[in-house]
Design a protein around this motif. Structure first.
Motif, PDB file in Angstrom:
ATOM      1  N   TYR A  48      34.701  48.012  23.394  1.00  0.00           N
ATOM      2  CA  TYR A  48      34.563  48.006  24.842  1.00  0.00           C
ATOM      3  C   TYR A  48      33.723  46.813  25.267  1.00  0.00           C
ATOM      4  O   TYR A  48      32.738  46.461  24.600  1.00  0.00           O
ATOM      5  N   PRO A  49      34.056  46.193  26.397  1.00  0.00           N
ATOM      6  CA  PRO A  49      33.219  45.115  26.923  1.00  0.00           C
ATOM      7  C   PRO A  49      31.839  45.655  27.297  1.00  0.00           C
ATOM      8  O   PRO A  49      31.694  46.823  27.673  1.00  0.00           O
ATOM      9  N   LEU A  50      30.831  44.786  27.204  1.00  0.00           N
ATOM     10  CA  LEU A  50      29.476  45.131  27.614  1.00  0.00           C
ATOM     11  C   LEU A  50      29.092  44.320  28.841  1.00  0.00           C
ATOM     12  O   LEU A  50      29.328  43.111  28.889  1.00  0.00           O
ATOM     13  N   ASN A  92      17.749  45.312  33.034  1.00  0.00           N
ATOM     14  CA  ASN A  92      18.566  44.609  32.034  1.00  0.00           C
ATOM     15  C   ASN A  92      19.177  45.590  31.034  1.00  0.00           C
ATOM     16  O   ASN A  92      19.033  45.443  29.818  1.00  0.00           O
ATOM     17  N   VAL A  93      19.859  46.590  31.571  1.00  0.00           N
ATOM     18  CA  VAL A  93      20.421  47.674  30.767  1.00  0.00           C
ATOM     19  C   VAL A  93      21.840  47.319  30.309  1.00  0.00           C
ATOM     20  O   VAL A  93      22.729  47.112  31.139  1.00  0.00           O
ATOM     21  N   PRO A  94      22.110  47.247  29.007  1.00  0.00           N
ATOM     22  CA  PRO A  94      23.485  47.060  28.544  1.00  0.00           C
ATOM     23  C   PRO A  94      24.301  48.324  28.810  1.00  0.00           C
ATOM     24  O   PRO A  94      23.816  49.437  28.609  1.00  0.00           O
ATOM     25  N   ALA A  95      25.532  48.150  29.262  1.00  0.00           N
ATOM     26  CA  ALA A  95      26.399  49.290  29.558  1.00  0.00           C
ATOM     27  C   ALA A  95      27.832  48.961  29.172  1.00  0.00           C
ATOM     28  O   ALA A  95      28.292  47.821  29.336  1.00  0.00           O
ATOM     29  N   ALA A 147      27.387  53.902  30.305  1.00  0.00           N
ATOM     30  CA  ALA A 147      28.683  53.286  30.564  1.00  0.00           C
ATOM     31  C   ALA A 147      28.952  53.274  32.061  1.00  0.00           C
ATOM     32  O   ALA A 147      28.423  54.093  32.817  1.00  0.00           O
ATOM     33  N   LEU A 148      29.790  52.340  32.488  1.00  0.00           N
ATOM     34  CA  LEU A 148      30.199  52.218  33.882  1.00  0.00           C
ATOM     35  C   LEU A 148      31.713  52.168  33.964  1.00  0.00           C
ATOM     36  O   LEU A 148      32.389  51.701  33.034  1.00  0.00           O
ATOM     37  N   THR A 149      32.229  52.628  35.086  1.00  0.00           N
ATOM     38  CA  THR A 149      33.666  52.493  35.300  1.00  0.00           C
ATOM     39  C   THR A 149      34.016  51.036  35.558  1.00  0.00           C
ATOM     40  O   THR A 149      33.187  50.243  36.029  1.00  0.00           O
ATOM     41  N   SER A 150      35.243  50.695  35.269  1.00  0.00           N
ATOM     42  CA  SER A 150      35.718  49.338  35.546  1.00  0.00           C
ATOM     43  C   SER A 150      35.638  49.039  37.037  1.00  0.00           C
ATOM     44  O   SER A 150      35.300  47.917  37.439  1.00  0.00           O
ATOM     45  N   GLU A 151      35.893  50.065  37.850  1.00  0.00           N
ATOM     46  CA  GLU A 151      35.919  49.883  39.299  1.00  0.00           C
ATOM     47  C   GLU A 151      34.554  49.455  39.843  1.00  0.00           C
ATOM     48  O   GLU A 151      34.453  48.534  40.655  1.00  0.00           O
TER      49      GLU A 151
END
Length: 379
Positions: free
Chosen positions: A89-91, A108-111, A60-64
């Protein structure tokens, strides 16, 4: 002594992605512990960033950072966090996630794109590395050396099969532990969980008639903070297992508090007692204990505290303090000295300095019925 604030960011996923990497590879990834979290450095699309290493979650990644790097939303995914809260959650897609030595490049990693503000702010991390990223790898975690060794999995681990437990569910390090004699507990090895062991309420209900543990205290207070937010205040129980076995390693007098994760959790403190190897393709968990047996007998504080809006408040009240103070009551003095304003993140990482000096501390607490002085102590 650190604040009794439970922050577990794991978000379990309903599907696993398999990033493409080279055929044969090995990297040694150093990590550091910050507030009970394993922090690693990775390069995301050419930018060096810090991540929480979390075997119980997914990447996962932060929105920022998504906004900063211009990562566009491609899809969405429903996930369940540590409090069993479900949300979509958006990907986004990470083009390149490169180890510091440049030996492994996940592409090409989905997060997941997490909501703002960042849930990782206190740890100065921009995201989370989860088990989905590691699905084709073998991972060795050495708590003494503070290293994570990631290798391709052409060959099985050389660790003895006597130290191996099979995954119950492919793709996630979910294993069966033994509580006492003949009592199985399905448990997720979750490096995002800062404690040794966290008991799911349904497992508590199933095991309470089997004599697998004894109840030490009842508490009422705030739950863990997950990626979907903090759990509502509720009743929890503190229990002690006379014996908990991780494969052939015996842990005596294991204390746990009940909570509502999707699984009972075996947390990052397991690494204090041995080395863990996760063979994801073969669905195997290995635990190489430093000693064959450990006694984890310990005492625990009669209230839990946390910082809210700069003030120190009661966040959980255990049996001996029931009717004396309540959740939300404000601490105004410590050992007779007025308290100042506290930084939430500093309290999570380093604790409250005034509470570290003595085993017993007098707290002046502003309650609904006026000021009370209590002794903050382990029992």
């Amino acid at each position: 002594m650190r604040m009794m604030c439970k922050i577990i960011f794991s978000c379990l996923f309903c599907m696993i992605f398999f990033p493409m990497v080279a055929q044969q590879y090995k990297t040694v990834l150093p990590y550091r512990m910050v507030g009970g979290k394993m922090i690693v450095e990775m390069s995301i699309n050419g930018s060096s960033r810090s991540f929480i290493f979390d075997t119980g979650g997914r990447t996962a990644l932060t929105s920022e950072i998504c906004e900063e790097l211009g990562l566009e939303v491609a899809d969405s995914l429903q996930v369940t966090d540590v409090n069993s809260n479900q949300a979509f959650y958006p990907l986004v897609t990470i083009q390149s996630l490169l180890t510091p030595d440049q030996k492994i490049n996940f592409t090409n990693v989905p997060a997941l794109k997490l909501s703002s503000p960042s849930p990782f702010e206190c740890f100065q991390a921009d995201g989370l590395i989860g088990s989905d990223l590691l699905a084709r790898t073998m991972v060795e975690i050495d708590g003494k050396a503070k290293t994570i060794t990631i290798t391709s999995a052409e060959k099985a681990s050389r660790v003895s099969l006597r130290k191996m437990l099979p995954f119950v569910k492919a793709g996630m390090p979910i294993i069966a532990l033994q509580a006492g004699m003949g009592n199985d507990i399905i448990c997720l090895f979750d490096t995002g969980c800062p404690s040794f062991f966290s008991l799911k309420e349904s497992d508590f209900d199933r095991l309470k008639t089997a004599g697998a543990f004894q109840i030490l205290a009842e508490g009422y207070g705030e739950g863990s903070i997950g990626v979907a937010g903090m759990a509502m205040a509720d009743t929890s129980l503190r229990v002690q297992f006379p014996l908990l076995s991780v494969g052939g390693t015996k842990f005596q007098n294991v204390t746990s508090e009940t909570s509502t994760p999707p699984f009972t959790l075996l947390g990052v403190k397991l690494l204090d007692y041995g080395k863990v190897t996760l063979d994801y393709p073969r669905a195997r968990f290995y635990f190489e204990a430093y000693e064959p047996e450990y006694d984890l007998a310990s005492k625990h504080y009669n209230v839990a505290l946390r910082v809210k809006d700069g003030e120190l408040i009661i966040s959980t009240v255990w049996t001996s303090m029931k009717g004396v103070v309540e959740v939300g009551d404000k601490v105004t003095k410590i050992n007779g000295k007025p308290v100042g304003m506290y930084d939430f993140c500093e309290s999570i990482i380093n604790g409250i300095p005034e509470l570290k000096a003595k085993k017993k501390t007098k707290l002046t607490v502003q309650t609904k019925r006026g000021e009370k002085v209590i002794v903050y102590q382990k029992e």
